[in-house]
Design an enzyme around this catalytic site. Structure first.
Site, PDB file in Angstrom:
ATOM      1  N   GLY A  41     -30.115  18.691 -32.396  1.00 35.73           N
ATOM      2  CA  GLY A  41     -29.348  17.573 -31.842  1.00 35.73           C
ATOM      3  C   GLY A  41     -29.990  16.208 -31.884  1.00 35.73           C
ATOM      4  O   GLY A  41     -29.304  15.197 -31.947  1.00 35.73           O
ATOM      5  N   ASP A 100     -29.812  18.641 -19.876  1.00 38.47           N
ATOM      6  CA  ASP A 100     -28.774  19.170 -18.990  1.00 38.47           C
ATOM      7  C   ASP A 100     -29.448  19.879 -17.817  1.00 38.47           C
ATOM      8  O   ASP A 100     -29.831  19.226 -16.837  1.00 38.47           O
ATOM      9  CB  ASP A 100     -27.872  20.091 -19.821  1.00 38.47           C
ATOM     10  CG  ASP A 100     -26.682  20.661 -19.059  1.00 38.47           C
ATOM     11  OD1 ASP A 100     -26.359  20.146 -17.980  1.00 38.47           O
ATOM     12  OD2 ASP A 100     -26.071  21.624 -19.550  1.00 38.47           O
ATOM     13  N   LYS A 128     -27.996  14.110 -18.387  1.00 30.05           N
ATOM     14  CA  LYS A 128     -26.848  14.658 -17.659  1.00 30.05           C
ATOM     15  C   LYS A 128     -27.371  15.329 -16.399  1.00 30.05           C
ATOM     16  O   LYS A 128     -28.085  16.308 -16.451  1.00 30.05           O
ATOM     17  CB  LYS A 128     -26.102  15.653 -18.559  1.00 30.05           C
ATOM     18  CG  LYS A 128     -24.772  16.083 -18.025  1.00 30.05           C
ATOM     19  CD  LYS A 128     -23.894  16.722 -19.099  1.00 30.05           C
ATOM     20  CE  LYS A 128     -24.266  18.164 -19.370  1.00 30.05           C
ATOM     21  NZ  LYS A 128     -23.388  18.780 -20.386  1.00 30.05           N
TER      22      LYS A 128
HETATM   23  P1  IMP Z   1     -30.832  22.312 -21.007  1.00 31.04           P
HETATM   24  O1  IMP Z   1     -31.925  23.300 -21.257  1.00 31.04           O
HETATM   25  O2  IMP Z   1     -29.741  22.847 -20.147  1.00 31.04           O
HETATM   26  O3  IMP Z   1     -31.342  20.967 -20.516  1.00 31.04           O
HETATM   27  O4  IMP Z   1     -30.096  22.117 -22.386  1.00 31.04           O
HETATM   28  C1  IMP Z   1     -30.518  21.250 -23.326  1.00 31.04           C
HETATM   29  C2  IMP Z   1     -29.793  21.482 -24.635  1.00 31.04           C
HETATM   30  O5  IMP Z   1     -28.465  22.002 -24.469  1.00 31.04           O
HETATM   31  C3  IMP Z   1     -29.636  20.160 -25.323  1.00 31.04           C
HETATM   32  O6  IMP Z   1     -30.714  19.895 -26.162  1.00 31.04           O
HETATM   33  C4  IMP Z   1     -28.353  20.351 -26.097  1.00 31.04           C
HETATM   34  O7  IMP Z   1     -28.643  20.904 -27.355  1.00 31.04           O
HETATM   35  C5  IMP Z   1     -27.549  21.332 -25.290  1.00 31.04           C
HETATM   36  N1  IMP Z   1     -26.558  20.633 -24.453  1.00 31.04           N
HETATM   37  C6  IMP Z   1     -26.560  20.464 -23.103  1.00 31.04           C
HETATM   38  N2  IMP Z   1     -25.515  19.748 -22.679  1.00 31.04           N
HETATM   39  C7  IMP Z   1     -24.823  19.424 -23.801  1.00 31.04           C
HETATM   40  C8  IMP Z   1     -23.640  18.644 -24.044  1.00 31.04           C
HETATM   41  O8  IMP Z   1     -23.002  18.069 -23.131  1.00 31.04           O
HETATM   42  N3  IMP Z   1     -23.262  18.528 -25.341  1.00 31.04           N
HETATM   43  C9  IMP Z   1     -23.927  19.092 -26.373  1.00 31.04           C
HETATM   44  N4  IMP Z   1     -25.048  19.809 -26.208  1.00 31.04           N
HETATM   45  C10 IMP Z   1     -25.488  19.983 -24.930  1.00 31.04           C
HETATM   46 MG    MG Z   2     -30.731  19.934 -28.166  1.00 28.17          MG
END
Ligand code: IMP
Ligand code: MG
Length: 172
Positions: A41, A100, A128
């Protein structure tokens, strides 16, 4: 039909990335930095960000197992591709498209810390907040949002929409 609700235009993104680049350049004036993009991403954001930075930058990439085709994080992170750079004693930046829950970055940071960098900062296009499960500071964020599932500018849903030049909230 999925609906795409505009969140950040191309122009908004450009000025936010420029602002982050200026802040990083000012905070790290006179130093060299290593930017580690979290695949996949981050690649669009990182390519713009490094061009807004005026201190010398080395780039590398790391890839962790992601959501797959779901919109929920699994909790355990597997490193699919590691960095090649020796980061010992260096100022490291981890570049993410979006933070996230924070679980992915927490685990990546823990692994990188074992290699004794001088510092680790986090830089994300989107911070987020609503589902954050760990206390994790995003040092440089383009925009903070509470919720939504965002796509475009590198962000995908099941590998779609990465190529969109703006950022949208995807309503399925
Ligand atoms: P975390 O471990 O929950 O912080 O997730 C991080 C990863 O989840 C990010 O690097 C994104 O690849 C994916 N992700 C989380 N939220 C979104 C979103 O709203 N759109 C797209 N990808 C997301
Ligand atoms: Mg990512």
């Amino acid at each position: 039909m999925p609906e795409l609700i505009p969140v950040l235009s191309r122009k908004d993104i450009r000025s936010l990335v420029r602002r982050m680049g200026r802040a990083i350049s000012a905070d790290f004036a006179g130093r060299k930095i290593v930017m580690i993009g979290v695949l996949k991403g981050s690649f669009v954001f990182m390519s713009d960000l490094i061009r807004e930075i005026s201190v010398p930058v080395c780039v590398d990439f790391i890839q962790a197992a992601s959501y797959g085709d779901a919109t929920e994080t699994s909790g355990t992170v597997t490193i699919l591709k590691d960095i090649e750079t020796d980061i010992q004693g260096k100022a490291v930046f981890i570049v993410e498209d979006i933070v996230d829950t924070g679980l992915t970055l927490t685990q990546i940071i823990a692994r990188l810390k074992e290699r004794r960098p001088a510092s680790i900062h986090v830089c994300a296009m989107i911070d987020k907040r609503e589902r954050r499960e760990v206390s994790l500071a995003v040092d440089y964020a383009g925009k903070t949002v509470d919720r939504g599932f965002l796509v475009g500018y590198g962000l995908d849903h099941a590998e779609r929409y990465r190529e969109l030049p703006a950022i949208y909230d995807l309503k399925l």
